[in-house]
Design a protein around this motif. Structure first.
Motif, PDB file in Angstrom:
ATOM      1  N   ARG A 136      40.149  36.275  56.494  1.00  8.64           N
ATOM      2  CA  ARG A 136      39.123  37.179  55.974  1.00  8.64           C
ATOM      3  C   ARG A 136      39.762  38.382  55.284  1.00  8.64           C
ATOM      4  NH1 ARG A 136      35.722  37.963  61.370  1.00  8.64           N
ATOM      5  NH2 ARG A 136      37.877  38.069  62.103  1.00  8.64           N
ATOM      6  N   GLY A 137      40.880  38.856  55.835  1.00  8.90           N
ATOM      7  CA  GLY A 137      41.585  39.951  55.197  1.00  8.90           C
ATOM      8  C   GLY A 137      42.144  39.554  53.844  1.00  8.90           C
ATOM      9  N   VAL A 142      41.758  39.528  47.809  1.00  9.35           N
ATOM     10  CA  VAL A 142      41.512  38.769  46.578  1.00  9.35           C
ATOM     11  C   VAL A 142      40.338  39.384  45.822  1.00  9.35           C
ATOM     12  CG1 VAL A 142      40.836  36.542  45.614  1.00  9.35           C
ATOM     13  CG2 VAL A 142      42.428  36.625  47.545  1.00  9.35           C
ATOM     14  N   LYS A 143      39.271  39.671  46.531  1.00 10.15           N
ATOM     15  CA  LYS A 143      38.085  40.230  45.876  1.00 10.15           C
ATOM     16  C   LYS A 143      38.396  41.580  45.243  1.00 10.15           C
ATOM     17  CE  LYS A 143      33.160  41.003  46.587  1.00 10.15           C
ATOM     18  NZ  LYS A 143      32.013  40.858  47.528  1.00 10.15           N
ATOM     19  N   PRO A 170      46.912  35.580  41.443  1.00  8.27           N
ATOM     20  CA  PRO A 170      47.719  35.084  42.567  1.00  8.27           C
ATOM     21  C   PRO A 170      48.924  35.962  42.883  1.00  8.27           C
ATOM     22  CG  PRO A 170      47.122  33.277  41.102  1.00  8.27           C
ATOM     23  CD  PRO A 170      46.753  34.544  40.397  1.00  8.27           C
ATOM     24  N   MET A 171      49.636  36.437  41.868  1.00 12.91           N
ATOM     25  CA  MET A 171      50.824  37.240  42.126  1.00 12.91           C
ATOM     26  C   MET A 171      50.456  38.603  42.704  1.00 12.91           C
ATOM     27  SD  MET A 171      54.151  37.103  42.092  1.00 12.91           S
ATOM     28  CE  MET A 171      54.891  36.077  40.823  1.00 12.91           C
ATOM     29  N   LEU A 172      49.337  39.179  42.261  1.00 14.63           N
ATOM     30  CA  LEU A 172      48.912  40.454  42.827  1.00 14.63           C
ATOM     31  C   LEU A 172      48.627  40.310  44.320  1.00 14.63           C
ATOM     32  CD1 LEU A 172      46.520  41.651  39.974  1.00 14.63           C
ATOM     33  CD2 LEU A 172      48.767  42.595  40.532  1.00 14.63           C
ATOM     34  N   VAL A 173      47.955  39.225  44.677  1.00 14.80           N
ATOM     35  CA  VAL A 173      47.646  38.999  46.096  1.00 14.80           C
ATOM     36  C   VAL A 173      48.912  38.696  46.881  1.00 14.80           C
ATOM     37  CG1 VAL A 173      46.370  37.553  47.720  1.00 14.80           C
ATOM     38  CG2 VAL A 173      45.326  38.187  45.531  1.00 14.80           C
ATOM     39  N   MET A 174      49.757  37.822  46.340  1.00 10.70           N
ATOM     40  CA  MET A 174      50.964  37.436  47.063  1.00 10.70           C
ATOM     41  C   MET A 174      51.941  38.602  47.195  1.00 10.70           C
ATOM     42  SD  MET A 174      50.390  34.447  48.104  1.00 10.70           S
ATOM     43  CE  MET A 174      52.021  34.260  48.841  1.00 10.70           C
ATOM     44  N   THR A 175      51.945  39.505  46.226  1.00 14.63           N
ATOM     45  CA  THR A 175      52.792  40.698  46.341  1.00 14.63           C
ATOM     46  C   THR A 175      52.424  41.483  47.589  1.00 14.63           C
ATOM     47  OG1 THR A 175      53.079  40.852  43.944  1.00 14.63           O
ATOM     48  CG2 THR A 175      53.486  42.844  45.220  1.00 14.63           C
ATOM     49  N   ALA A 373      41.924  31.043  45.039  1.00 18.19           N
ATOM     50  CA  ALA A 373      41.161  30.423  43.955  1.00 18.19           C
ATOM     51  C   ALA A 373      39.662  30.511  44.205  1.00 18.19           C
ATOM     52  CB  ALA A 373      41.590  28.967  43.794  1.00 18.19           C
ATOM     53  N   ASP A 374      39.240  30.162  45.406  1.00 15.45           N
ATOM     54  CA  ASP A 374      37.823  30.157  45.765  1.00 15.45           C
ATOM     55  C   ASP A 374      37.216  31.556  45.610  1.00 15.45           C
ATOM     56  OD1 ASP A 374      35.374  30.143  47.083  1.00 15.45           O
ATOM     57  OD2 ASP A 374      36.048  28.895  48.733  1.00 15.45           O
ATOM     58  N   THR A 375      37.841  32.540  46.259  1.00 15.38           N
ATOM     59  CA  THR A 375      37.291  33.893  46.232  1.00 15.38           C
ATOM     60  C   THR A 375      37.396  34.525  44.850  1.00 15.38           C
ATOM     61  OG1 THR A 375      37.984  34.120  48.545  1.00 15.38           O
ATOM     62  CG2 THR A 375      37.372  36.143  47.377  1.00 15.38           C
ATOM     63  N   GLY A 376      38.506  34.245  44.150  1.00 12.69           N
ATOM     64  CA  GLY A 376      38.670  34.798  42.814  1.00 12.69           C
ATOM     65  C   GLY A 376      37.610  34.291  41.849  1.00 12.69           C
ATOM     66  N   ILE A 377      37.385  32.978  41.853  1.00 16.30           N
ATOM     67  CA  ILE A 377      36.370  32.401  40.968  1.00 16.30           C
ATOM     68  C   ILE A 377      34.979  32.869  41.358  1.00 16.30           C
ATOM     69  CG2 ILE A 377      35.295  30.229  40.244  1.00 16.30           C
ATOM     70  CD1 ILE A 377      38.078  28.935  40.495  1.00 16.30           C
ATOM     71  N   ASP A 378      34.710  32.918  42.649  1.00 18.17           N
ATOM     72  CA  ASP A 378      33.418  33.407  43.154  1.00 18.17           C
ATOM     73  C   ASP A 378      33.156  34.820  42.636  1.00 18.17           C
ATOM     74  OD1 ASP A 378      31.398  32.978  45.803  1.00 18.17           O
ATOM     75  OD2 ASP A 378      31.862  35.065  45.295  1.00 18.17           O
ATOM     76  N   THR A 379      34.147  35.683  42.723  1.00 18.26           N
ATOM     77  CA  THR A 379      33.993  37.066  42.278  1.00 18.26           C
ATOM     78  C   THR A 379      33.773  37.143  40.774  1.00 18.26           C
ATOM     79  OG1 THR A 379      35.453  37.788  44.081  1.00 18.26           O
ATOM     80  CG2 THR A 379      35.067  39.354  42.283  1.00 18.26           C
ATOM     81  N   LEU A 380      34.548  36.375  40.023  1.00 16.32           N
ATOM     82  CA  LEU A 380      34.427  36.379  38.565  1.00 16.32           C
ATOM     83  C   LEU A 380      33.032  35.955  38.121  1.00 16.32           C
ATOM     84  CD1 LEU A 380      35.820  36.551  35.733  1.00 16.32           C
ATOM     85  CD2 LEU A 380      36.328  34.116  35.997  1.00 16.32           C
TER      86      LEU A 380
END
Length: 463
Positions: A136-137, A142-143, A170-175, A373-380
């Motif tokens: 959840r975090g 991601v959002k 992805p890189m922003l989140v993974m950073t 991917a799921d949360t990013g696309i959902d937000t977009l």
């Protein structure tokens, strides 16, 4: 005096251009990269489930095309090792340091290049550390990053969903996951993308990433935090600093390439595939199901290096010699007629695709990739529900290589929306200086821009 060869050269575009001197088809070069899927089906028709191929430098290898045969390879490390030091061509000096495949086949102390007890030690540390994250975090992060990216273009009514969104998120989140300072994200995006694409500055970008992560490990050794790097350092497996850095680098780059491609491919299918859109608009497929369909039909990687035969064996009717290299044919295996005789039939909820490999080396971070991917696309799509392709589908361009078929740009149009949803500035290249010991960040060459039912219904109502 040399006698001219009376045999006329094959015309451009002729399949003979893709053949080596032994009549074996090449997996590299213009002919192979123009239509990799078509090449895979040609190889399947000629050789069956396992085909002899040539990789860079016309080195012989095997491409595994069958779904069952791919699983056989990944599930039996006693026959097919992940250790590239077994590659006979490398042992015989045919793979020089400047060989195009050298960066991907040079051994390093990471779990995906090891087998047996050493693999268990390294993989155990990675898996245990990744499992400590609250999903959840991760989705909240991601959002937040997705909204910051969207804020940068929401008011313009147009965006390149590859360059402006899929390749950055992805890189922003993974950073953040690895514990690097947040303002490193955009720089690592540029350097990571430059390194993977093999540009003229790829070596410098690779050195930049390594230097930054080496410093990160040293800092986390002194000041640990709730992040992947710190958890790897404190794990009972007692990884060395070099091993920790190598794994952080591996996870960053692997997550960047595969998740960026997954997001881009999913958005492309949503904007161009009527069958796909109809399944969504009719309520027959949720967003998680949609991503699994993409992982079947358009996986992030088309083929994966590599496995090396530990001894003489047979696979798919072919005689494999000790030290031979095998490539996992992800796309080809996913459309194997033995498992998918009718490609028009959806595969809702079926996760037996090859996108994340299998066996002991199955991707340990796949659920995090799905969450991004799921949360990013959902937000977009929640922010911009009327996204539409801004150019004719036939004008979209791709970059192909031995391992991927990468969408170069995905221009989209939408009704301009107000920015500032997050209350923070949009993501841009930071002006904060790097640590004193860090090199000047590489600036890659500029490239041209080439499930909630309610917003799915708004997006796809006209499908």
């Amino acid at each position: 005096m040399n006698t001219p060869d009376p045999t006329p050269a094959p015309p451009p575009g002729c399949p003979a251009h893709g053949l080596g001197t032994e009549g074996i088809r090449r997996l590299y070069g213009p002919e192979a990269e123009a239509d990799p899927r078509g090449l895979y089906e040609t190889l399947r028709a000629e050789h069956g489930a396992v085909a002899p191929v040539l990789v860079h430098g016309d080195l012989r290898a095997w491409l595994v095309l069958g779904h069952r045969e791919n699983l056989d390879v990944v599930r039996t490390p006693s026959r097919f090792s992940r250790d590239p030091r077994r590659w006979r061509a490398a042992q015989e000096g045919e793979v020089t340091p400047d060989h195009p495949l050298s960066p991907m086949t040079t051994w390093s102390p990471v779990c995906n290049f090891s087998d047996g007890s050493e693999h268990q030690r390294l993989r155990g540390a990675v898996t245990a550390s990744l499992e400590r994250f609250d999903r959840r975090g991760i989705r909240r992060s991601v959002k937040r990053f997705a909204n910051q990216l969207i804020d940068a273009f929401a008011e313009t009514g147009r965006a390149d969903l590859v360059d402006d969104f899929a390749e950055q998120l992805p890189m922003l989140v993974m950073t953040q996951i690895v514990g690097a300072p947040e303002d490193y994200g955009p720089r690592l995006v540029r350097a990571g993308r430059d390194m993977i694409r093999g540009t003229g500055t790829a070596v410098e970008s690779s050195m930049y990433v390594t230097d930054i992560l080496t410093q990160l490990v040293a800092r986390k050794r002194e000041l640990p935090g709730p992040d992947l790097t710190s958890w790897l350092l404190e794990h009972e497996a007692r990884l060395s600093d070099e091993e920790v850095m190598a794994h952080v680098r591996l996870i960053l780059i692997a997550a960047f390439e595969t998740t960026a491609n997954l997001i881009a491919n999913a958005l492309l299918m949503m904007l161009t595939d009527r069958r796909f859109r109809s399944s969504l608009s009719g309520g027959n497929m949720t967003l998680p199901d949609a991503l699994e369909q993409v992982l079947w039909d358009a996986p992030p990687l088309t083929a994966v290096l590599g496995r090396w035969a530990t001894g003489n064996t047979q696979l798919g009717g072919q005689h494999i010699k000790a030290g031979d290299m095998l490539l996992l044919g992800v796309v080809a295996g996913n459309v194997d007629p033995e498992v998918r005789p009718d490609l028009s039939v959806p595969v809702h909820g079926n996760r037996s695709h090859l996108a994340f490999s299998g066996g002991p080396h199955e991707c340990p971070g796949q659920d995090i990739g799905r969450a991004i991917a799921d949360t990013g696309i959902d937000t977009l799509l929640a922010r911009l529900p009327d996204l539409d392709l801004a150019v004719p589908e036939g004008e979209l361009q791709w970059d192909s290589s031995l391992m991927s078929h990468h969408l170069r740009a995905l221009p989209a149009a939408f009704t301009p929306k107000g920015a500032g949803v997050t209350g923070s500035a949009p993501v841009t290249a930071p002006s904060v200086p790097l640590p004193e010991a860090a090199p000047t960040p590489v600036t890659p060459p500029q490239e041209p821009h080439a499930a909630h039912r309610s917003w799915w219904s708004r997006l796809l109502g006209g499908a």
